[in-house]
Design an enzyme around this catalytic site. Structure first.
Site, PDB file in Angstrom:
ATOM      1  CG  HIS A   1      -2.082   0.928   1.085  1.00 18.77           C
ATOM      2  ND1 HIS A   1      -1.997   2.264   1.364  1.00 18.77           N
ATOM      3  CD2 HIS A   1      -3.341   0.701   0.643  1.00 18.77           C
ATOM      4  CE1 HIS A   1      -3.171   2.833   1.110  1.00 18.77           C
ATOM      5  NE2 HIS A   1      -4.005   1.904   0.663  1.00 18.77           N
TER       6      HIS A   1
ATOM      7  CG  ASP B   1      -8.324  -4.071  -3.670  1.00 21.04           C
ATOM      8  OD1 ASP B   1      -9.554  -3.925  -3.619  1.00 21.04           O
ATOM      9  OD2 ASP B   1      -7.552  -3.214  -4.137  1.00 21.04           O
TER      10      ASP B   1
HETATM   11  C1  LIG Z   1      -7.808  -0.101  -2.925  1.00 21.00           C
HETATM   12  C2  LIG Z   1      -6.380  -0.048  -3.316  1.00 21.00           C
HETATM   13  O1  LIG Z   1      -6.053   0.641  -4.240  1.00 21.00           O
HETATM   14  S1  LIG Z   1      -5.274  -0.884  -2.382  1.00 21.00           S
HETATM   15  C3  LIG Z   1      -3.942  -1.232  -3.497  1.00 21.00           C
HETATM   16  C4  LIG Z   1      -4.364  -2.262  -4.500  1.00 21.00           C
HETATM   17  N1  LIG Z   1      -3.240  -2.615  -5.404  1.00 21.00           N
HETATM   18  C5  LIG Z   1      -2.604  -3.795  -5.301  1.00 21.00           C
HETATM   19  O2  LIG Z   1      -2.893  -4.630  -4.458  1.00 21.00           O
HETATM   20  C6  LIG Z   1      -1.542  -4.040  -6.345  1.00 21.00           C
HETATM   21  C7  LIG Z   1      -0.277  -4.585  -5.714  1.00 21.00           C
HETATM   22  N2  LIG Z   1       0.398  -3.559  -4.943  1.00 21.00           N
HETATM   23  C8  LIG Z   1       1.115  -2.570  -5.559  1.00 21.00           C
HETATM   24  O3  LIG Z   1       1.282  -2.551  -6.787  1.00 21.00           O
HETATM   25  C9  LIG Z   1       1.725  -1.481  -4.708  1.00 21.00           C
HETATM   26  O4  LIG Z   1       1.997  -1.958  -3.416  1.00 21.00           O
HETATM   27  C10 LIG Z   1       0.824  -0.241  -4.640  1.00 21.00           C
HETATM   28  C11 LIG Z   1       0.443   0.222  -6.048  1.00 21.00           C
HETATM   29  C12 LIG Z   1      -0.436  -0.533  -3.878  1.00 21.00           C
HETATM   30  C13 LIG Z   1       1.584   0.887  -3.912  1.00 21.00           C
HETATM   31  O5  LIG Z   1       2.578   1.262  -4.760  1.00 21.00           O
HETATM   32  P1  LIG Z   1       3.783   2.253  -4.420  1.00 21.00           P
HETATM   33  O6  LIG Z   1       3.611   2.922  -3.142  1.00 21.00           O
HETATM   34  O7  LIG Z   1       3.958   3.093  -5.619  1.00 21.00           O
HETATM   35  O8  LIG Z   1       4.981   1.267  -4.274  1.00 21.00           O
HETATM   36  P2  LIG Z   1       5.867   0.703  -5.471  1.00 21.00           P
HETATM   37  O9  LIG Z   1       5.034   0.079  -6.523  1.00 21.00           O
HETATM   38  O10 LIG Z   1       6.787   1.799  -5.895  1.00 21.00           O
HETATM   39  O11 LIG Z   1       6.630  -0.410  -4.707  1.00 21.00           O
HETATM   40  C14 LIG Z   1       7.758  -0.204  -3.850  1.00 21.00           C
HETATM   41  C15 LIG Z   1       8.590  -1.477  -3.819  1.00 21.00           C
HETATM   42  O12 LIG Z   1       7.820  -2.520  -3.241  1.00 21.00           O
HETATM   43  C16 LIG Z   1       7.554  -3.538  -4.184  1.00 21.00           C
HETATM   44  N3  LIG Z   1       6.169  -3.918  -4.113  1.00 21.00           N
HETATM   45  C17 LIG Z   1       5.128  -3.110  -3.819  1.00 21.00           C
HETATM   46  N4  LIG Z   1       3.985  -3.806  -3.847  1.00 21.00           N
HETATM   47  C18 LIG Z   1       4.329  -5.054  -4.168  1.00 21.00           C
HETATM   48  C19 LIG Z   1       3.579  -6.226  -4.351  1.00 21.00           C
HETATM   49  N5  LIG Z   1       2.261  -6.205  -4.221  1.00 21.00           N
HETATM   50  N6  LIG Z   1       4.230  -7.345  -4.660  1.00 21.00           N
HETATM   51  C20 LIG Z   1       5.558  -7.381  -4.781  1.00 21.00           C
HETATM   52  N7  LIG Z   1       6.323  -6.280  -4.631  1.00 21.00           N
HETATM   53  C21 LIG Z   1       5.708  -5.145  -4.319  1.00 21.00           C
HETATM   54  C22 LIG Z   1       7.850  -2.929  -5.546  1.00 21.00           C
HETATM   55  O13 LIG Z   1       8.189  -3.875  -6.511  1.00 21.00           O
HETATM   56  C23 LIG Z   1       8.965  -1.975  -5.203  1.00 21.00           C
HETATM   57  O14 LIG Z   1      10.139  -2.717  -5.084  1.00 21.00           O
HETATM   58  P3  LIG Z   1      11.562  -2.094  -5.539  1.00 21.00           P
HETATM   59  O15 LIG Z   1      11.744  -0.897  -4.659  1.00 21.00           O
HETATM   60  O16 LIG Z   1      12.516  -3.211  -5.287  1.00 21.00           O
HETATM   61  O17 LIG Z   1      11.414  -1.732  -6.976  1.00 21.00           O
HETATM   62  O1  LIG Z   2      -5.616   4.815  -0.616  1.00 23.07           O
HETATM   63  C1  LIG Z   2      -5.185   4.188  -1.581  1.00 23.07           C
HETATM   64  O2  LIG Z   2      -4.144   4.509  -2.214  1.00 23.07           O
HETATM   65  C2  LIG Z   2      -5.888   3.007  -2.073  1.00 23.07           C
HETATM   66  C3  LIG Z   2      -6.885   2.452  -1.123  1.00 23.07           C
HETATM   67  O3  LIG Z   2      -6.572   1.738  -0.198  1.00 23.07           O
HETATM   68  C4  LIG Z   2      -8.283   2.816  -1.306  1.00 23.07           C
HETATM   69  O4  LIG Z   2      -8.592   3.624  -2.198  1.00 23.07           O
HETATM   70  O5  LIG Z   2      -9.139   2.311  -0.557  1.00 23.07           O
END
Ligand SMILES: CC(=O)SCCNC(=O)CCNC(=O)[C@H](O)C(C)(C)COP(=O)(O)OP(=O)(O)OC[C@H]1O[C@@H](n2cnc3c(N)ncnc32)[C@H](O)[C@@H]1OP(=O)(O)O
Ligand SMILES: O=C([O-])CC(=O)C(=O)O
Length: 372
Positions: free
Chosen positions: A257, A308
């Protein structure tokens, strides 16, 4: 100018709607723990829109208004029936249908507080009918008309299945709706605020927000979680599946997150519901697989489950098709988006950041015939 990639940590608005402080989520000052344990979704809608919990009378009025507005205009149903819904993503259909609803609303372009208040109720009421109608029409069934005597959660389930939902199903759906309702300045809410910050209309703001929620890095992750669990198939395959994902540097859906680093306070409720519902449906394997995925990703990557992750198996246990999970998220998040749209209108300034230009400079125009 310093570029903040992904706007991480940038504070771009003042808001009284929800807050995330020290990994604690509140709606208008009430903790999500309190609300998830005690509140109906309708109370949360009222809270997000008015900043206060409703009195009995205010709640009864809101329920009555929502029930009265839940029907869809016939042309919107006809539109859904005219499409090959098996060939489209439900979020794409929803995006178009919400935009289409605006063509049948005489208040669509009226941006007064009074008209926006009416649209808020209408849209919150219709979005549940729309998602259920999509599901029915796609499977060759007639949409089910909403029932005024049901709560929002019960009615939503009823419109899917045309049967009286069980108490446990209503409780689970209500809790899921409460938990997903708002989340500060997440990507889709920001999108909605950017859109209406130009003084565009509520339909445009909500349509834009649906587009943002659809992506797998945001709301689309709940569908992707279920696809991942289907692909894993059996608890014995979890280790090998994750090892490969880690080796390929692929993301594990439903984990991680932007704001929560020690855990999403909503996830524990969904996890408990997933445990309970998979037990009742005799499909504990999905819950057990999820727990194993969560534990390994936490151990290996220090990433916690987000909202999620366990919502996927909750909706699966309710017998809902996995590509409808993000539309269900949309039904709940409409309440938050609408609250933010109203808050943006109330104290608007155009949202317009800058970009640092990193492209070529000082180029001279080359006539077409001289270009190679
Ligand atoms: C309601 C919602 O929106 S909740 C979020 C729903 N999204 C997901 O579940 C998708 C999976 N999760 C992700 O892609 C990310 O954790 C996000 C998009 C939620 C947050 O992204 P950001 O804060 O931008 O983090 P970012 O993507 O830059 O990740 C940082 C590091 O952690 C890693 N990382 C983050 N999430 C994950 C994951 N789910 N699985 C594996 N590695 C991950 C990245 O690969 C990155 O590694 P690095 O620094 O070695 O390159
Ligand atoms: O806050 C966020 O980036 C995503 C999230 O967990 C939501 O929208 O519920």
């Amino acid at each position: 100018m310093a570029v903040v990639k992904g706007l991480e940590g940038v504070v771009a608005a003042e808001s009284k709607i929800s807050s995330i402080i020290d990994d604690q989520l509140t709606y208008a000052g009430y903790s999500i723990d309190d609300l998830a344990s005690n509140s109906s979704f309708e109370e949360v809608i009222y809270l997000l829109w008015h900043g206060e919990l409703p009195t009995e009378e205010q709640l009864a009025q809101l329920r009555g208004e929502l029930a009265a507005q839940a029907k869809l205009p016939e042309p919107v149903i006809d539109h859904l029936k005219s499409c090959d819904l098996k060939a489209v993503h439900p979020m794409a259909a929803l995006r178009t249908a919400v935009s289409l609803l605006g063509l049948y609303d005489e208040d669509a372009e009226v941006n007064t507080a009074e008209a926006n208040g009416k649209k808020a109720i209408r849209l919150q009421a219709q979005i549940a009918t729309l998602v259920a109608a999509f599901s029915r029409i796609r499977s060759g069934q007639e949409p089910v008309a909403p029932r005024e005597e049901y709560s929002y959660a019960a009615n939503f389930l009823y419109m899917f299945n045309e049967r009286e939902p069980e108490d446990i199903e209503i409780e689970a759906m209500n809790k899921a709706l409460v938990l997903h309702a708002d989340h500060e300045l997440n990507a889709s809410t920001f999108t909605a605020r950017v859109c209406v910050g130009t003084l565009s209309d509520m339909y445009s703001g909500l349509t834009a927000a649906i587009g943002a929620l659809k992506g797998p890095l945001h709301g689309g992750a709940n569908e992707a979680v279920m696809e991942m669990l289907f692909e894993i198939g059996d608890i014995d395959n979890v280790d090998a599946f994750l090892e490969k994902k880690f080796a390929n540097k692929e993301k594990i859906m439903g984990m991680g997150h932007r704001v929560y680093k020690n855990g999403d306070p909503r996830a524990k409720f969904l996890k408990e519901m997933s445990r309970e519902l998979t037990e009742i449906s005799g499909q504990t394997k999905w819950y057990e697989m999820s727990v194993k995925v969560e534990d390994i990703v936490k151990r290996e990557k220090n990433l916690p489950a987000n909202v999620d992750f366990y919502s996927a198996t909750v909706y699966y246990s309710l017998g809902i098709d996995h590509d409808l999970y993000t539309p269900i998220f949309t039904v709940s998040r409409f309440s938050g988006w609408i609250a933010h749209i109203l808050e943006q209108y109330a104290d608007n300034r155009l949202i317009r950041p800058r970009a640092e230009y990193v492209g070529e400079t000082h180029r001279t125009y080359t006539p077409l015939e001289e270009r190679v």
